[in-house]
Design a protein around this motif. Structure first.
Motif, PDB file in Angstrom:
ATOM      1  N   VAL A 101      70.598  38.512 -11.033  1.00 64.51           N
ATOM      2  CA  VAL A 101      69.606  38.096  -9.318  1.00 64.51           C
ATOM      3  C   VAL A 101      70.716  37.646  -8.543  1.00 64.51           C
ATOM      4  CG1 VAL A 101      68.635  36.063 -10.709  1.00 64.51           C
ATOM      5  CG2 VAL A 101      67.988  37.493  -8.267  1.00 64.51           C
ATOM      6  N   VAL A 102      71.166  37.751  -7.136  1.00 66.24           N
ATOM      7  CA  VAL A 102      71.383  36.423  -6.376  1.00 66.24           C
ATOM      8  C   VAL A 102      70.305  36.446  -5.335  1.00 66.24           C
ATOM      9  CG1 VAL A 102      73.985  37.190  -6.207  1.00 66.24           C
ATOM     10  CG2 VAL A 102      72.376  39.515  -4.764  1.00 66.24           C
ATOM     11  N   TYR A 103      70.494  35.368  -5.493  1.00 61.01           N
ATOM     12  CA  TYR A 103      69.130  34.736  -4.058  1.00 61.01           C
ATOM     13  C   TYR A 103      69.959  34.825  -2.644  1.00 61.01           C
ATOM     14  CZ  TYR A 103      66.178  33.230  -7.960  1.00 61.01           C
ATOM     15  OH  TYR A 103      65.915  33.485  -9.410  1.00 61.01           O
ATOM     16  N   THR A 104      69.010  35.333  -1.493  1.00 62.32           N
ATOM     17  CA  THR A 104      69.913  34.760  -0.573  1.00 62.32           C
ATOM     18  C   THR A 104      69.132  33.496  -0.672  1.00 62.32           C
ATOM     19  OG1 THR A 104      67.887  36.443  -0.380  1.00 62.32           O
ATOM     20  CG2 THR A 104      69.598  36.951  -0.221  1.00 62.32           C
ATOM     21  N   HIS A 105      69.487  32.064   0.819  1.00 63.00           N
ATOM     22  CA  HIS A 105      69.316  31.401   0.963  1.00 63.00           C
ATOM     23  C   HIS A 105      68.026  31.494   3.087  1.00 63.00           C
ATOM     24  CE1 HIS A 105      70.578  30.627  -2.510  1.00 63.00           C
ATOM     25  NE2 HIS A 105      71.957  30.098  -2.582  1.00 63.00           N
ATOM     26  N   ALA A 106      67.939  32.529   3.178  1.00 65.23           N
ATOM     27  CA  ALA A 106      67.472  32.625   4.151  1.00 65.23           C
ATOM     28  C   ALA A 106      66.445  31.512   4.658  1.00 65.23           C
ATOM     29  CB  ALA A 106      66.187  33.598   4.697  1.00 65.23           C
ATOM     30  N   GLY A 107      66.040  30.345   2.972  1.00 64.61           N
ATOM     31  CA  GLY A 107      65.032  29.153   3.219  1.00 64.61           C
ATOM     32  C   GLY A 107      63.518  30.233   3.689  1.00 64.61           C
ATOM     33  N   PRO A 108      62.109  29.505   3.390  1.00 66.86           N
ATOM     34  CA  PRO A 108      60.868  29.997   3.315  1.00 66.86           C
ATOM     35  C   PRO A 108      61.004  31.239   4.863  1.00 66.86           C
ATOM     36  CG  PRO A 108      60.685  27.590   2.835  1.00 66.86           C
ATOM     37  CD  PRO A 108      62.269  28.199   3.384  1.00 66.86           C
ATOM     38  N   GLU A 109      60.800  32.173   5.060  1.00 64.58           N
ATOM     39  CA  GLU A 109      60.933  32.645   6.178  1.00 64.58           C
ATOM     40  C   GLU A 109      58.516  33.036   6.078  1.00 64.58           C
ATOM     41  OE1 GLU A 109      62.555  36.483   7.260  1.00 64.58           O
ATOM     42  OE2 GLU A 109      60.525  37.357   5.806  1.00 64.58           O
ATOM     43  N   ILE A 110      58.380  32.177   6.830  1.00 57.86           N
ATOM     44  CA  ILE A 110      56.077  32.442   7.163  1.00 57.86           C
ATOM     45  C   ILE A 110      55.938  33.413   7.826  1.00 57.86           C
ATOM     46  CG2 ILE A 110      55.038  31.080   7.883  1.00 57.86           C
ATOM     47  CD1 ILE A 110      56.344  29.483   5.762  1.00 57.86           C
ATOM     48  N   ALA A 111      56.658  33.555   8.853  1.00 54.27           N
ATOM     49  CA  ALA A 111      56.500  35.141  10.111  1.00 54.27           C
ATOM     50  C   ALA A 111      56.913  36.306   9.047  1.00 54.27           C
ATOM     51  CB  ALA A 111      56.691  35.037  10.901  1.00 54.27           C
ATOM     52  N   VAL A 112      55.384  37.109   9.225  1.00 58.81           N
ATOM     53  CA  VAL A 112      55.041  38.102   8.353  1.00 58.81           C
ATOM     54  C   VAL A 112      56.161  39.231   8.559  1.00 58.81           C
ATOM     55  CG1 VAL A 112      53.824  40.202   8.346  1.00 58.81           C
ATOM     56  CG2 VAL A 112      52.557  38.277   8.469  1.00 58.81           C
ATOM     57  N   ALA A 113      56.468  39.662   9.898  1.00 59.29           N
ATOM     58  CA  ALA A 113      57.856  40.281  10.984  1.00 59.29           C
ATOM     59  C   ALA A 113      58.992  40.056  10.169  1.00 59.29           C
ATOM     60  CB  ALA A 113      57.983  40.620  11.892  1.00 59.29           C
ATOM     61  N   SER A 114      59.597  40.637   8.939  1.00 64.08           N
ATOM     62  CA  SER A 114      60.645  39.991   8.787  1.00 64.08           C
ATOM     63  C   SER A 114      62.011  40.159   9.071  1.00 64.08           C
ATOM     64  CB  SER A 114      60.761  40.753   7.711  1.00 64.08           C
ATOM     65  OG  SER A 114      62.397  40.456   6.957  1.00 64.08           O
ATOM     66  N   THR A 115      62.358  38.748   9.872  1.00 62.78           N
ATOM     67  CA  THR A 115      63.958  38.685  10.517  1.00 62.78           C
ATOM     68  C   THR A 115      65.442  38.427   9.651  1.00 62.78           C
ATOM     69  OG1 THR A 115      63.095  36.867  11.719  1.00 62.78           O
ATOM     70  CG2 THR A 115      62.756  38.332  13.072  1.00 62.78           C
ATOM     71  N   LYS A 116      65.425  36.786   9.479  1.00 62.41           N
ATOM     72  CA  LYS A 116      65.888  35.981   8.481  1.00 62.41           C
ATOM     73  C   LYS A 116      66.315  36.866   7.774  1.00 62.41           C
ATOM     74  CE  LYS A 116      63.480  32.102   7.364  1.00 62.41           C
ATOM     75  NZ  LYS A 116      63.815  30.009   7.420  1.00 62.41           N
TER      76      LYS A 116
END
Ligand code: M6R
Length: 364
Positions: A143-158
């Motif tokens: 596994v490689v983890y992305t570090h976007a931090g928590p994404e709360i909005a339903v529409a994915s962006t970061k």
């Protein structure tokens, strides 16, 4: 919390440059990709003869960007599968296949089940996941983890742009390990990738302009996103951003396909977001754009050109910073996210909580 922004989605759009920096920095050593910190052995890439990418939704569109690179720049066979299709199909993969599974949440049930199926055929499964210790992260061999931090909005962006950045770094590594990229070429690409956050910051300055032009979108019934090659892949993500939060029917088309049917849907005032960032097909793309413009579409052009004020091409031109063609996807994605967000807000909708959608899809 929202840090003063009206919605999580716009906050998360603005967090992208930092999220990309956090994601790529630990995987770069002397301007070369380095996944030793993720405990990824070189043998994972070494000897991999083909690649299968499995995901859903936005994560799948990020996978498609990676696939363009792997096929066109590395000249390796690559397939992108929708997880809910892959899991009921007959996989044509074996131990020489590298399977890359992409998931922000790490909990999407179809992606999880597709991963389990892939594991019956190969020990080379690698997941790109944002949530630590999630089911997909635990189930994959690596596994490689992305570090976007928590994404709360339903529409994915970061989560999308960090997935794309990770796909590129993995692509560079794969190319190096298979002799398809020289060290000098890989270095040049890594150096260019490192400039992405700064270029995204520049594009975020267009926010006000994009907001203004969405006044032309709010009453639309339909919208079209057109491009060729990589621009077509990012067009798909752009169309998804619009439809999921603004409820406007939006479609992405490979521009060369328009005249095989879809151009009949183009009528006066229909918004067409035209992306022309691939030099190889630039002239072809411009002629496709002229075709829709000639039918009185409202054309928003995204390109690296400094200025285009030719009324036979577009109504609005958004000029993005000049970066290598492969990397224009980040800048284009930001503009598409802003179009989706401001169209939703302009319609009086809540972009963070679109109807019928959940952040993590754990039902089949
Ligand atoms: O958590 P995942 O990345 O596995 O989710 C996959 C899709 O459900 C997701 O990307 C969805 O398409 C986005 N929320 C759309 O913006």
């Amino acid at each position: 919390e929202k840090d003063g922004y009206p919605h999580f989605m716009i906050k998360e759009i603005h967090e992208q440059p930092a999220a990309i920096t956090r994601t790529i920095t630990p995987r770069i050593q002397d301007d070369l990709p380095d996944f030793s910190g993720d405990q990824i052995p070189d043998t994972l890439f070494d000897g991999a003869e083909n690649v299968t990418i499995i995901a859903c939704g936005t994560a799948m569109y990020a996978g498609m960007v990676g696939a363009e690179f792997i096929q066109n720049r590395l000249k390796m066979p690559v397939t992108v599968s929708i997880a809910s299709e892959f899991r009921y199909s007959q996989p044509v993969i074996d131990e020489k296949s590298l399977v890359i599974v992409v998931s922000q949440s790490g909990e999407t049930i179809d992606t999880f089940e597709a991963l389990k199926l892939a594991k019956q055929y190969t020990d080379r499964t690698l997941s790109i996941v944002n949530v630590k210790e999630s089911s997909i992260a635990r189930e994959s061999h690596y596994v490689v983890y992305t570090h976007a931090g928590p994404e709360i909005a339903v529409a994915s962006t970061k989560a999308y742009t960090v997935q794309v950045a990770m796909m590129y770094l993995l692509g560079f590594k794969l190319g190096l390990m298979n002799g398809r990229l020289s060290e000098a070429e890989a270095k040049e690409k890594v150096q260019a990738l490192k400039t992405v956050p700064a270029h995204m910051e520049e594009v975020l300055q267009y926010e006000k302009r994009v907001k203004e032009l969405t006044s032309r979108m709010v009453n639309a019934q339909d919208a079209f996103y057109i491009g060729r090659g990589l621009d077509y892949r990012v067009a798909m993500e752009g169309a998804l951003k619009l439809k999921e939060i603004s409820y406007i029917h939006a479609e992405a088309y490979a521009a060369g396909e328009l005249k095989h049917g879809t151009i009949s849907l183009i009528e006066e005032g229909v918004p067409v977001i035209a992306i022309a960032n691939q030099q190889k097909v630039y002239e072809k793309m411009i002629s496709n754009i002229r075709e829709v413009k000639a039918r009185n579409a409202f054309v928003i052009l995204i390109s690296k050109d400094k200025a285009i004020d030719d009324p036979t091409i577009c109504n609005v031109h958004l000029s993005i910073p000049d970066v290598p063609d492969d990397l224009t996807v980040f800048e284009t994605a930001v503009i598409c996210q802003l179009i989706g967000y401001y169209t939703s807000v302009g319609k009086g909708l809540d972009p963070d909580q679109p109807r019928n959608l959940a952040k993590s899809v754990t039902v089949e």
